[in-house]
Every structure is written in C-alpha cells, then in structure tokens.
Design a protein around this motif. Structure first.
Motif: not given
Lengths: 343, 343
Positions: A72, A76, A106-107, A109-110, A113, A117
């Motif tokens: 994602l 948030p 997983r979250m 942020m940009d 990232d 992942i």
C-alpha cells in the motif's frame, strides 16, 4: 473454508495423546524435541482422528508461503479516505481465505521504499505472488517484474499501462463515455471534471478519454487535478463555480470529493441538481447515503478483488493469464443529476 | 524506513560480482547451489558494498517471521463501509514498516473460522504476535490465547473485556459522557441512540454508560441496535422519528449511519439542527464533508494503530505490556447539533 472449519487441529491431537501441542507439532513436523515413543503415539492418534496438515505445514512441504504480497503506497492519513482499497482488500481476502492463503501487507511511503520491498520479496521468495496497483505511465516496477519472471505478478490497471504483464483491466474509457453521454442527454454542454493526481496512469487514461468524447460531442470541458481529498474536492468546486460561464455539471474522480461538493453547493446556495449536476466516479455507500443521492459510475470492487485473487492463484499454479476484464462499469442514476439549467 | 531505502540490495551485489541474484542469495544465506569460489567472491563484494541482511534473512536467523497477524472477521461487503478498519491498518502498517515488519491478513467469515486461523498461527508460529479485535463479552479467544502464552497477543478493547491480556484500551464510557453532556447543555432532554450490534463488547460498554449518564441527568433515552450499515441507520432513524414525542437528538454509533440520517431528515422535511440534532461516534472525512457537517466524537485511529503496532513489537521483544490507553476522545462540534427545539 467449510473444510477448514471442521478439521481436526493439532490441539485435538494433543488432547487425545495427552501431550503438549508443541510436542505434537514437533512430532507431526518431523522435528527433534520429542522421544520416538511420543512421536509414534502422536502419529497414531493423528491418523485415528483424521488429522490433516494445515496450510502452513503444507506450504513448507511445497516450498510455498501461501501468501500474496500487497504494497500500500499511500499516506496513512489518506488511505482511510477512499473506500476503494478496503473494498479491494475485502474481495482479495474473501477469495484467498477459501484457499487458505493470506495477504501479506506492507505500507510504503514512497516509490523507492516500494521498489526495495519488491526486491526483498523477489530475492527471498517471501510471497508466492504479488499485486501491482496504481501504475504510473512507464512505471519502473514493470521492468523490475519482467526481470524476475519467477515471481508471479498481477497488475490491476488499464491494459495499455502494463506492457504485457498479466493484468486485471478496467475499461475506464468506456466509463467516461457513459458519464459524459448521461450529462449530454440531459442537455449539459459545459462540463467540468475534478480528477485525481495527474501522474497516475488511470488519471491519464481518463484525461485522454474525456478530451476525446467531449470534443466529439462539441461539449465545453475543463479539468482540475487534485490529491483526491475532500478538501481538495471542495476547493476545486469553488474555483470551477467562480468562472463565467460556470459548468452546469461536474464529474468527480471519487466519492468523497463529490460528497464534499454537495456541501460546497449547499453553502453557496447552488441547488443540486437544478443549478448544478454532480456525478461521482466510484460508487459507494456515501453516494447512496448523501442527500441528494449522488449519480455514480458503479463497479463491483469487492468482486474485482476476488477475481484478482483467483488470477494470482492461477499464476502460482503455473497457468497463463493475459488480460482479464473487470466487471464493466454501470451508471447508477440518482438525484444529483438533472436537466441542464437554461442560461 | 530511511535506512531501508538507501541500503545495498542483493541485486547490487549480483551486478558487482557478475553473478545471478539467485547465486548471491545462495551464497549469502549459506545454502548449497554455488561453488566455494563464487561464494567467497560474493561475500567479499557484499562486504565491500556494505550489504546488510534484510528483514526476511534476519528473521530466518532469529527464528522470527517479522509478521503480525490480523484477522478481519467481517462480511466483505460490510468491511468497506466503515473507515475504521482501513484507518487502523494504515496506522499499523506505517509503524510496522519502520521496523521492517509485515501485516499478515486473513479474512474469517465466522468465529469458528477465526478460532481455526488462530490455532493454526499458534501451532505453526506463522506470526510473531497477533491482534485481537471486536471482542465479545466472555470471548472464547481470550481463553485460547491464555492457554498459549508463547504467542504474544494484544487486544484492542475496553480493559474490562480482556481479562488481563495486554490491552490497548479506549475509554468509551468517558466519551459517552462527552456526547450526552454536549446535548444536555444544548437543552436536549429526549435523546435517542442508534447503536451497533448488541453482542459486541464495546456496544455493551456504551449501552451501560448511556443508561447511567442519562439516568443521572434525568434525560429520556432510547436505543436501537443495528448492523452498522447506512440502510439500518436510515431505518432506525425513521422509526425513532415516528414515535411521539420524537427525540430531539440522535447519536449514531458510526459515521455512515449519521450521514444516512441526514438524508432521511432531509427527505422527511426535518431540519438539522433546528428540529433534530445529529451526532456521530467515530469522526471521519464523511462528518466533515457532509452538509451540515456532523458533530462527532473524534479519536485518532491511525495513531491508535501505530500504538498497537509498537506494543506488539514490545511484546515480541519480551517486554511486559499491561493496559495502555488510546489517545482520548475529543468532541468535534459542527453544524448538525444545536439548541433543542421547544415542544
């Protein structure tokens, strides 16, 4: 799902053999930590009770994780605003549950990232397949996945964006036609749109389709891009209503901006739909609960999630998946759209 | 997060050593499949580039999965309706991301399914810790977790429901006081509430607190229980408005029912807030975007998710966690509440 519910668990075996559940686990999984006598007894009891290995144990045997990866990449605080993602997760989860699969979330942020992942997942085989969402034009993740064909991946996007990857596609251009023709038939000749971020692939597809359809019909068309938040939707609405001549209809790229627009109209004394017709892309309970109810382009996102899950399971099984179409959009006409005002 | 972004990946090592990423993976993880020469070379290059093991590799070494388990026990079509769960997931994910942890999500259709998933997770150590949501009075999952103390678990619930398990608690009773006193101060003496399902623990806690506070203030109080959907919220509103004397204020246990109630009021010609004050439990963008804006009990759910994640990580590290309070509720007064009408 039904099979899962009634099955004999490791705890049942532990109870019937009079040993701890850890001992049962060691015995059944062939690990050290129990005596040969205990192991033999546990295996016999397990056989008698009809115990079968669960998903996790099976996955060990098959070198599968029984997990699907989902990243994602949202702020948030923004993620909670749109019902889309939770609907998709609901559909994914419901379908995966029937196959004893989990969703690994997983979250990021940009985009750096997110790439990191993905690389981890590919290198460590941490998931059996992955989902790619929110593709941009020329998205670098596509190249990354093509370099690693051992990791099955499904893109949820317009097929023109996914360069031949397995794709669950929605026909956004057809939906643009539905929306514009609905307003055209009501007499609207000055239409505006409040869109999502310009860099998103599906914004681009919709931008192009809107320009084309409105030009074809000879309709005046303007578009403002936003970040999808209700605040941005309200601001864009105020700006559009302050130009002269103001549009007689506005189409919003999500439901929360359309809801916010009804609030702006009420505050400014602009009557919906008498003075201004409002439409929403992505139907939801908000469009239904709003007053007046908001005319919307409806698609079954929960069902799309189910289809996405089943396609990923096919990919894991080694089957080919090319481009599969989501269930088509439908127009849900409610009270927020009406005949164009005479000006 | 920042450390994650700039780190040297297995792909960088592969490129610099001139071997495949699989070979690098074998070499770095001490698995067979590469020659001793290649292994030595890869290890040297990895050292030179400053490569560090990623989360998954570390977790192998530490016998940890670096996963937190979350079971969503909702109807998939309902799950999308409330922003609560996506907000919680956002907060959980954001905090876990910083520690290179993932969220493992299952979707159970009923409580038997949920028990079976928990048993699997406990038996197979498929997650390092679990989250328990939507506790019922005397919830059987509490006993299950107490029998398996090796699996860290955090309950998100009123502390009275969790029988001493580590708990992230919200003070719902205090929030009831805030809501009722706000209406009382505006002159309302006939208040109704449209609540969630009766069997949920937090409905029960709120039910008791409402009865107590309204009795104390000498306010007439009625309550209808629903399934949280906008349709049920609308139906309950119609029923409450048809009794004589009708309540002058209604408090809804979620935002979508409050939004639906504004629609019902508009349809019936009941003016908000002149004839009827409307309040929502759980503030959201919907309360802000609605017209009139809906007065709501606000709590920071994304922050609660972050706290929950950090508490689970503490539990995994072997630290004690008792009862931790969520950030307190705050009252956000908007235009949907006003002085009680004279009757």
């Amino acid at each position: 799902m039904a099979a899962q519910k009634t099955k004999v668990t490791i705890f049942d075996v532990a109870k019937a053999s009079g040993v701890s559940s850890s001992a049962v686990s060691y015995a059944l999984n062939g690990k050290p930590g129990v005596s040969d006598t205990t192991r033999a007894k546990v295996l016999q009891v397990a056989r008698e009770l009809g115990w079968k290995p669960n998903g996790a144990a099976q996955s060990l045997a098959q070198a599968k994780t029984r997990r699907i990866g989902l990243i994602l990449s949202y702020d948030p605080q923004l993620l909670a605003v749109e019902p889309y993602m939770m609907s998709l997760i609901s559909g994914l989860g419901a379908e995966l549950e029937e196959k004893d699969y989990s969703l690994l979330v997983r979250m990021s942020m940009d985009s750096d990232d997110e790439d990191s992942i993905i690389e981890d997942w590919v290198a460590t085989s941490n998931v059996d397949a992955m989902l790619l969402l929110n593709l941009e034009i020329g998205d670098p993740r596509i190249e990354l996945m093509k370099q690693n064909p051992q990791m099955p991946v499904l893109a949820v996007a317009d097929a023109s964006l996914t360069a031949g990857l397995p794709t669950l596609a929605s026909d956004d251009a057809a939906a643009v036609g539905l929306a514009v023709r609905h307003l055209y038939d009501l007499g609207h000749r000055n239409i505006a749109r409040v869109a999502g971020p310009e860099e998103l692939g599906h914004s681009y597809i919709r931008d192009a389709a809107f320009s084309e359809v409105t030009a074809e019909l000879g309709v005046r068309y303007r578009c403002l891009h936003t970040d999808y938040t209700p605040t941005a939707g309200a601001d864009a609405t105020k700006r559009l209503l302050s130009v002269n001549p103001a549009p007689t209809a506005i189409i919003y790229d999500n439901d929360v901006m359309a809801l916010a627009a009804e609030g702006v109209a009420a505050t400014l004394g602009v009557k919906v739909p008498e003075d201004l017709s409002i439409m929403s892309w992505d139907d939801s309970f908000m469009c239904e609960a709003a007053h007046p109810g908001i005319t919307a382009l409806n698609r079954d996102i929960v069902e799309a999630g189910r289809i996405a899950a089943s396609l990923m399971l096919k990919l894991i099984d080694g089957d080919d998946v090319d481009v599969v179409e989501e269930p088509p959009y439908e127009l849900r006409v409610r009270d927020s759209t009406g005949p164009a005002p005479e000006r």
